[in-house]
Design an enzyme around this catalytic site. Structure first.
Site, short mmCIF file in Angstrom:
data_model
loop_
_atom_site.label_atom_id
_atom_site.label_comp_id
_atom_site.label_asym_id
_atom_site.label_seq_id
_atom_site.Cartn_x
_atom_site.Cartn_y
_atom_site.Cartn_z
N THR A 73 0.84 -1.19 0.00
CA THR A 73 0.00 0.00 0.00
C THR A 73 0.87 1.25 0.00
O THR A 73 2.09 1.16 -0.19
CB THR A 73 -1.02 -0.06 1.17
OG1 THR A 73 -1.94 1.01 1.04
CG2 THR A 73 -0.34 0.00 2.52
N LYS A 77 3.02 1.47 -3.75
CA LYS A 77 2.25 0.79 -4.80
C LYS A 77 2.85 0.97 -6.19
O LYS A 77 2.71 0.09 -7.03
CB LYS A 77 0.81 1.35 -4.83
CG LYS A 77 -0.03 1.00 -3.64
CD LYS A 77 -1.43 1.56 -3.82
CE LYS A 77 -2.32 1.20 -2.65
NZ LYS A 77 -3.74 1.49 -2.91
N ASN A 98 -0.49 -4.01 -5.96
CA ASN A 98 -0.91 -4.11 -4.57
C ASN A 98 -0.66 -5.45 -3.92
O ASN A 98 -0.93 -5.61 -2.75
CB ASN A 98 -2.41 -3.81 -4.48
CG ASN A 98 -2.71 -2.42 -4.93
OD1 ASN A 98 -2.92 -2.19 -6.11
ND2 ASN A 98 -2.64 -1.48 -4.02
N ASP A 114 -7.35 -3.59 -6.56
CA ASP A 114 -8.04 -2.45 -5.94
C ASP A 114 -9.07 -1.87 -6.90
O ASP A 114 -10.22 -1.61 -6.52
CB ASP A 114 -7.04 -1.35 -5.57
CG ASP A 114 -6.24 -1.70 -4.34
OD1 ASP A 114 -6.18 -2.89 -3.97
OD2 ASP A 114 -5.66 -0.77 -3.74
N GLY A 140 -2.37 8.61 -8.56
CA GLY A 140 -1.36 7.72 -7.97
C GLY A 140 -1.76 6.28 -8.16
O GLY A 140 -2.52 5.93 -9.08
N GLY A 141 -1.28 5.43 -7.26
CA GLY A 141 -1.51 3.99 -7.42
C GLY A 141 -2.98 3.63 -7.49
O GLY A 141 -3.43 2.97 -8.44
N GLY A 250 -15.09 3.79 1.28
CA GLY A 250 -13.81 3.13 1.01
C GLY A 250 -13.80 1.66 1.35
O GLY A 250 -13.20 0.84 0.62
#
Lengths: 283, 283
Positions: A73, A77, A98, A114, A140-141, A250
């Site tokens: 994480t 990532k 991930n 993810d 980002g990732g 989330g």
């Protein structure tokens, strides 16, 4: 009901959970109660690893005979991809990984679910991805992963925004290469006119963080999704819900992504509902 | 009573348990139920680490911010000493180290309490160490530790034996340097005439292992102690008990040594009895 407790012994296999900081880690609170309940002798171990130490920590972790895999994480990532011997298509497109496992010959293989978890979650809530228009804030990732998964699921238009403009344009290029049928734009975080708006930034992790978009421009028919898991209803989701938007928290993404991660690690999988019923997120 | 279960989260601190093989590890089965019961957010994590990987694994583990310490077992107890920045007197005398922690400035400090655990255990059973004669078979890490602790507790005579004769003579030299009042001999594993006979070899780990000494020469007044923990009554202890000897099983040493290890790691300690009542060695 008192949950069954883990029995960690000399045959326990390890899944390192590598990130920094670790305080908001949720995976140990979901995987480990499931492992205990299902009698799987495996353990997700939170490891607070700084960026400068990551390569050495990852390599030495996979020298352990009982290393079953690693969950990767923030902030690793993206950087982990260069340490892999083999990467899935999802990793190549998203530029982020991930999950890592070791093949019998010692090579490290990376994948990521993810984005798939996010998309499974919104689809389960009735959102029709095909042909829709989405704004993904944060490249980002996790933003890359969600964008790639949305593109793979047939989204029509993708608007990408990142405070680091080069990050958004780089992702846009990779998406255009692999998904030429998707119309990709960059440079605006205006949520108006989109069917889906996704916060894929860390904004909402800390009290007083600004909102990722101007919520006054959110249309009630827009669906709002979130990657931050510090609280269920982040300030962004609260604002979206107040405007009448459907929302995905989330942890929905988290529970949806875990079955494919379990399969990747070669462990028995289960349903997101079972994972949620066993999870100990409350403590 | 259902034991309280561990809640592993992003604030859990780690104690790596490094050894190879790991299958007979007992520490996770003792520390972790205690941590759960006492509400201590720490976790002993078994890590199956081969000798050639140990230095890199240890160093990278201590780069983790949530690394609270490491328990070191076979085959690393001796080799770890050269990786320490600072070692206790017990480590220097025994030439072996079982516990490592990181100081705030990053230096690694080692100590060991295995020998102290063994001696506390036999003393608790009424064995008078002072002035007695002991045979310690096996001059590796644990044999060295027990010998040093017996010398420190006032034993009169120590006979050392190892299939690697140089290992025994090396330990004898270190003992003579630090404990000149103890009469130290090497070269015989004849148990006759000793007040205490200790198996500090791995013999008894595998079915069909030979016995560490000729038990037909054990006197009934001799006390027999064991470090192997695969079973409580190893073939050696069974034979000794059959001859009428008092015995100490491997786990007695284990429970006695844990309180000083907890103190070393800066965690709340408890009694050996409480640790034993909570331990899950049965499964």
């Amino acid at each position: 009901m008192q949950p069954r407790s883990l029995r960690i012994d000399g045959r326990t296999e390890l899944i390192a959970h590598l990130g920094y900081p670790t305080h908001s880690f949720k995976a140990p609170l979901i995987y480990n109660p499931y492992f205990a309940d299902a009698g799987i002798n495996a353990l997700v171990v939170p490891m607070a690893c700084r960026a400068e130490d990551f390569a050495a920590v990852l390599r030495s972790f996979f020298r352990l005979e009982n290393a079953r895999g690693a969950l990767i994480t923030m902030p690793h990532k993206v950087s982990v991809v260069s340490l892999l011997d083999e990467a899935s298509a999802a990793v190549k497109v998203a530029g982020a990984c991930n999950a890592v496992k070791r093949l019998p010959d010692g090579r490290l293989v990376g994948d990521q679910f993810d984005g798939a978890g996010f998309v499974r979650g919104v689809q389960r809530k009735g959102f029709e991805v095909h042909g829709a228009s989405a704004l993904v804030v944060g490249s980002g990732g996790v933003g890359s992963a969600i964008s790639a998964a949305l593109a793979g699921a047939g989204i029509g238009m993708l608007a990408l925004f990142d405070v680091n403009a080069a990050s958004a344009t780089g992702l846009a290029e990779r998406l255009r290469t692999h998904y030429p049928q998707v119309q990709v734009t960059t440079g605006s975080n205006d949520p108006s006119g989109h069917d889906l708006v996704v916060n894929a930034t860390p904004l909402g992790m800390e009290p007083g963080d600004p909102l990722p978009v101007d919520v006054s421009r959110l249309d009630p028919r827009t669906f709002a999704g979130e990657v931050v898991m510090r609280s269920e209803m982040t300030p962004f989701l609260q604002a979206a819900a107040a405007r009448g938007c459907g929302v995905q928290v989330g942890t929905d993404m988290l529970f949806e992504m875990i079955p494919p991660y379990l399969e990747f690690f070669g462990l028995p999988a289960t349903t997101p509902e079972n994972l949620r019923s066993l999870a100990r997120l409350d403590g």
